[in-house]
Motif scaffolding. Structure first.
Motif, PDB file in Angstrom:
ATOM      1  N   VAL A   1      11.027  58.765  23.147  1.00  0.00           N
ATOM      2  CA  VAL A   1       9.680  58.634  22.592  1.00  0.00           C
ATOM      3  C   VAL A   1       9.747  58.024  21.191  1.00  0.00           C
ATOM      4  O   VAL A   1      10.454  58.519  20.312  1.00  0.00           O
ATOM      5  CB  VAL A   1       8.969  59.998  22.542  1.00  0.00           C
ATOM      6  CG1 VAL A   1       7.572  59.848  21.951  1.00  0.00           C
ATOM      7  CG2 VAL A   1       8.898  60.606  23.946  1.00  0.00           C
ATOM      8  N   ALA A   2       9.010  56.937  21.016  1.00  0.00           N
ATOM      9  CA  ALA A   2       8.863  56.323  19.690  1.00  0.00           C
ATOM     10  C   ALA A   2       7.723  55.327  19.773  1.00  0.00           C
ATOM     11  O   ALA A   2       7.479  54.721  20.819  1.00  0.00           O
ATOM     12  CB  ALA A   2      10.144  55.620  19.248  1.00  0.00           C
ATOM     13  N   ASP A   3       7.025  55.164  18.675  1.00  0.00           N
ATOM     14  CA  ASP A   3       5.945  54.181  18.574  1.00  0.00           C
ATOM     15  C   ASP A   3       6.448  52.995  17.761  1.00  0.00           C
ATOM     16  O   ASP A   3       7.230  53.164  16.812  1.00  0.00           O
ATOM     17  CB  ASP A   3       4.731  54.812  17.897  1.00  0.00           C
ATOM     18  CG  ASP A   3       3.496  53.944  18.032  1.00  0.00           C
ATOM     19  OD1 ASP A   3       3.409  52.935  17.300  1.00  0.00           O
ATOM     20  OD2 ASP A   3       2.621  54.262  18.849  1.00  0.00           O
ATOM     21  N   LEU A   4       6.007  51.798  18.119  1.00  0.00           N
ATOM     22  CA  LEU A   4       6.449  50.608  17.402  1.00  0.00           C
ATOM     23  C   LEU A   4       5.963  50.564  15.954  1.00  0.00           C
ATOM     24  O   LEU A   4       6.409  49.725  15.177  1.00  0.00           O
ATOM     25  CB  LEU A   4       6.004  49.351  18.146  1.00  0.00           C
ATOM     26  CG  LEU A   4       6.759  49.061  19.447  1.00  0.00           C
ATOM     27  CD1 LEU A   4       6.121  47.899  20.192  1.00  0.00           C
ATOM     28  CD2 LEU A   4       8.222  48.770  19.169  1.00  0.00           C
ATOM     29  N   THR A   5       5.071  51.466  15.598  1.00  0.00           N
ATOM     30  CA  THR A   5       4.623  51.560  14.206  1.00  0.00           C
ATOM     31  C   THR A   5       5.411  52.615  13.410  1.00  0.00           C
ATOM     32  O   THR A   5       5.109  52.850  12.243  1.00  0.00           O
ATOM     33  CB  THR A   5       3.128  51.914  14.141  1.00  0.00           C
ATOM     34  OG1 THR A   5       2.920  53.207  14.730  1.00  0.00           O
ATOM     35  CG2 THR A   5       2.290  50.882  14.877  1.00  0.00           C
TER      36      THR A   5
ATOM     37  N   GLY B   1       7.979  44.659  24.438  1.00  0.00           N
ATOM     38  CA  GLY B   1       6.718  45.286  24.082  1.00  0.00           C
ATOM     39  C   GLY B   1       5.714  44.279  23.567  1.00  0.00           C
ATOM     40  O   GLY B   1       6.053  43.146  23.195  1.00  0.00           O
ATOM     41  N   VAL B   2       4.459  44.681  23.535  1.00  0.00           N
ATOM     42  CA  VAL B   2       3.375  43.828  23.069  1.00  0.00           C
ATOM     43  C   VAL B   2       3.366  43.815  21.544  1.00  0.00           C
ATOM     44  O   VAL B   2       3.391  44.882  20.917  1.00  0.00           O
ATOM     45  CB  VAL B   2       2.019  44.327  23.598  1.00  0.00           C
ATOM     46  CG1 VAL B   2       0.873  43.473  23.069  1.00  0.00           C
ATOM     47  CG2 VAL B   2       2.023  44.326  25.130  1.00  0.00           C
ATOM     48  N   PRO B   3       3.333  42.637  20.916  1.00  0.00           N
ATOM     49  CA  PRO B   3       3.266  42.596  19.450  1.00  0.00           C
ATOM     50  C   PRO B   3       2.012  43.290  18.937  1.00  0.00           C
ATOM     51  O   PRO B   3       0.974  43.314  19.605  1.00  0.00           O
ATOM     52  CB  PRO B   3       3.229  41.092  19.137  1.00  0.00           C
ATOM     53  CG  PRO B   3       3.821  40.435  20.339  1.00  0.00           C
ATOM     54  CD  PRO B   3       3.424  41.284  21.503  1.00  0.00           C
ATOM     55  N   SER B   4       2.116  43.835  17.737  1.00  0.00           N
ATOM     56  CA  SER B   4       0.999  44.587  17.169  1.00  0.00           C
ATOM     57  C   SER B   4      -0.109  43.697  16.635  1.00  0.00           C
ATOM     58  O   SER B   4      -1.248  44.133  16.483  1.00  0.00           O
ATOM     59  CB  SER B   4       1.504  45.488  16.035  1.00  0.00           C
ATOM     60  OG  SER B   4       1.895  44.701  14.913  1.00  0.00           O
TER      61      SER B   4
ATOM     62  N   VAL C   1       4.212  45.118  10.411  1.00  0.00           N
ATOM     63  CA  VAL C   1       4.556  46.170  11.376  1.00  0.00           C
ATOM     64  C   VAL C   1       5.637  45.698  12.330  1.00  0.00           C
ATOM     65  O   VAL C   1       6.623  46.403  12.593  1.00  0.00           O
ATOM     66  CB  VAL C   1       3.294  46.610  12.140  1.00  0.00           C
ATOM     67  CG1 VAL C   1       3.657  47.506  13.327  1.00  0.00           C
ATOM     68  CG2 VAL C   1       2.335  47.346  11.217  1.00  0.00           C
ATOM     69  N   ASP C   2       5.468  44.477  12.862  1.00  0.00           N
ATOM     70  CA  ASP C   2       6.450  43.962  13.816  1.00  0.00           C
ATOM     71  C   ASP C   2       7.802  43.721  13.155  1.00  0.00           C
ATOM     72  O   ASP C   2       8.855  43.982  13.753  1.00  0.00           O
ATOM     73  CB  ASP C   2       5.927  42.679  14.454  1.00  0.00           C
ATOM     74  CG  ASP C   2       4.752  42.924  15.392  1.00  0.00           C
ATOM     75  OD1 ASP C   2       4.480  44.097  15.710  1.00  0.00           O
ATOM     76  OD2 ASP C   2       4.114  41.944  15.807  1.00  0.00           O
ATOM     77  N   ALA C   3       7.781  43.225  11.924  1.00  0.00           N
ATOM     78  CA  ALA C   3       9.039  42.989  11.214  1.00  0.00           C
ATOM     79  C   ALA C   3       9.764  44.294  10.932  1.00  0.00           C
ATOM     80  O   ALA C   3      11.001  44.384  11.071  1.00  0.00           O
ATOM     81  CB  ALA C   3       8.761  42.244   9.914  1.00  0.00           C
ATOM     82  N   ALA C   4       9.029  45.337  10.561  1.00  0.00           N
ATOM     83  CA  ALA C   4       9.639  46.640  10.304  1.00  0.00           C
ATOM     84  C   ALA C   4      10.246  47.213  11.581  1.00  0.00           C
ATOM     85  O   ALA C   4      11.317  47.851  11.549  1.00  0.00           O
ATOM     86  CB  ALA C   4       8.611  47.601   9.718  1.00  0.00           C
TER      87      ALA C   4
END
Length: 289
Positions: A46-50, A70-73, A78-81
């Motif tokens: 479990v983890a969120d891309l944010t 995954g779908v880009p935010s 956010v995506d770079a992090a």
């Protein structure tokens, strides 16, 4: 290999998960909510891309490779992090990190198919994606087997952008497409694309970039007609004015649908041994795929 897969329940990611399993790999699905996706035949983490901390914690020492489907935010920071967090545990290990981009970063290509060395000219809908690509590829200098795949327009299993063409035909009573009369899309079938991801995780070189395309330039008029026939609409395709398309699906997406491209995926065949089996998008769409 034990492979952490981001987007395992998505359209492309689910096909990747099946291909990985079929070829003897162990899939670990990264999910936002352990209870929210129902039963999956894979281990779940479990983890969120944010949440960079949770992402980094998911890439444990037993993970041999990470595939990000995954779908880009929509938020570059956010995506770079997320990329930084996912690749940090891989640095210095030569483990693979495979990132999903797309051919829209190339912009309009001209008549002849272009390869991976073509300059980027991204549409606004993917405006910062080339910078994310370069962020991923740069990790190769730090001991990550970093790989970027740019899929073409994905079809098959009744999904992807071409499924929109069938919906438009039913809605309007005639097949519709937008852009110029001769607009073309580079195409790839979703199961063939999944095979390419597996090959990339297994053997692609660090710092490599691949076009996931099996048909370089398919006339969208033909795709619209095929999707219409599958939907029971047999009239000739008609141009959908860009202004109307923008009002229906949003200006950024409409501009992408109108984009004329010719993109080669030959390098993956020659150098990775990719052997696509579904190379006629028009026929597959006409048969309801």
């Amino acid at each position: 290999m034990k492979i952490l897969l981001i987007g395992a329940t998505g359209y492309i990611g689910s096909a990747i998960a099946e291909n990985l399993t079929r070829t003897g790999h162990e899939v670990v699905a990264l999910v936002r909510d352990a209870a929210g996706k129902g039963e999956l035949p894979y281990e779940k983490r479990v983890a969120d891309l944010t949440d960079p901390a949770a992402l980094g914690a998911a890439v444990t020492a037993d993970i041999d490779a990470v595939i990000h489907a995954g779908v880009p935010s929509g938020d570059q920071a956010v995506d770079a992090a997320a990329i930084d967090a996912l690749t940090a545990p891989l640095r210095g290990t030569d483990r693979a990190f495979v990132y999903t981009s797309g051919v829209w970063v190339l912009g309009a290509t001209g008549v002849e198919p272009v390869g991976e060395d073509a300059p980027v000219n991204p549409l606004p809908i993917v405006g910062y994606r080339p910078e994310i690509e370069q962020q991923v590829l740069a990790t190769a200098t730090d001991g990550v087997r970093a790989v970027v795949i740019r899929p073409g327009i994905v079809f098959g299993r009744g999904g992807g952008i071409p499924a929109l063409l069938g919906n438009l035909a039913r809605e309007h009573g005639e097949p519709k497409y937008t852009g110029a009369e001769g607009v073309r899309w580079p195409m790839v079938q979703v199961d063939d694309l999944a095979e390419l991801f597996t090959l990339a995780a297994e053997r692609a070189e660090a710092g490599s970039l691949w076009h996931g395309v099996t048909q370089a330039a398919v006339p969208v008029r033909e795709l619209a007609g095929a999707a219409g026939r599958a939907a029971g609409v047999v009239t000739a395709p008609a141009l959908w004015p860009l202004e109307e398309a923008a009002a229906a699906v949003g200006a950024l997406f409409a501009d992408a649908l109108a984009l004329d491209q010719a993109v080669s995926g030959q390098a993956a065949r020659d150098r990775l041994g990719w052997k696509p089996r579904h190379e006629d998008a028009v026929s597959e769409l006409a048969n309801g795929s």
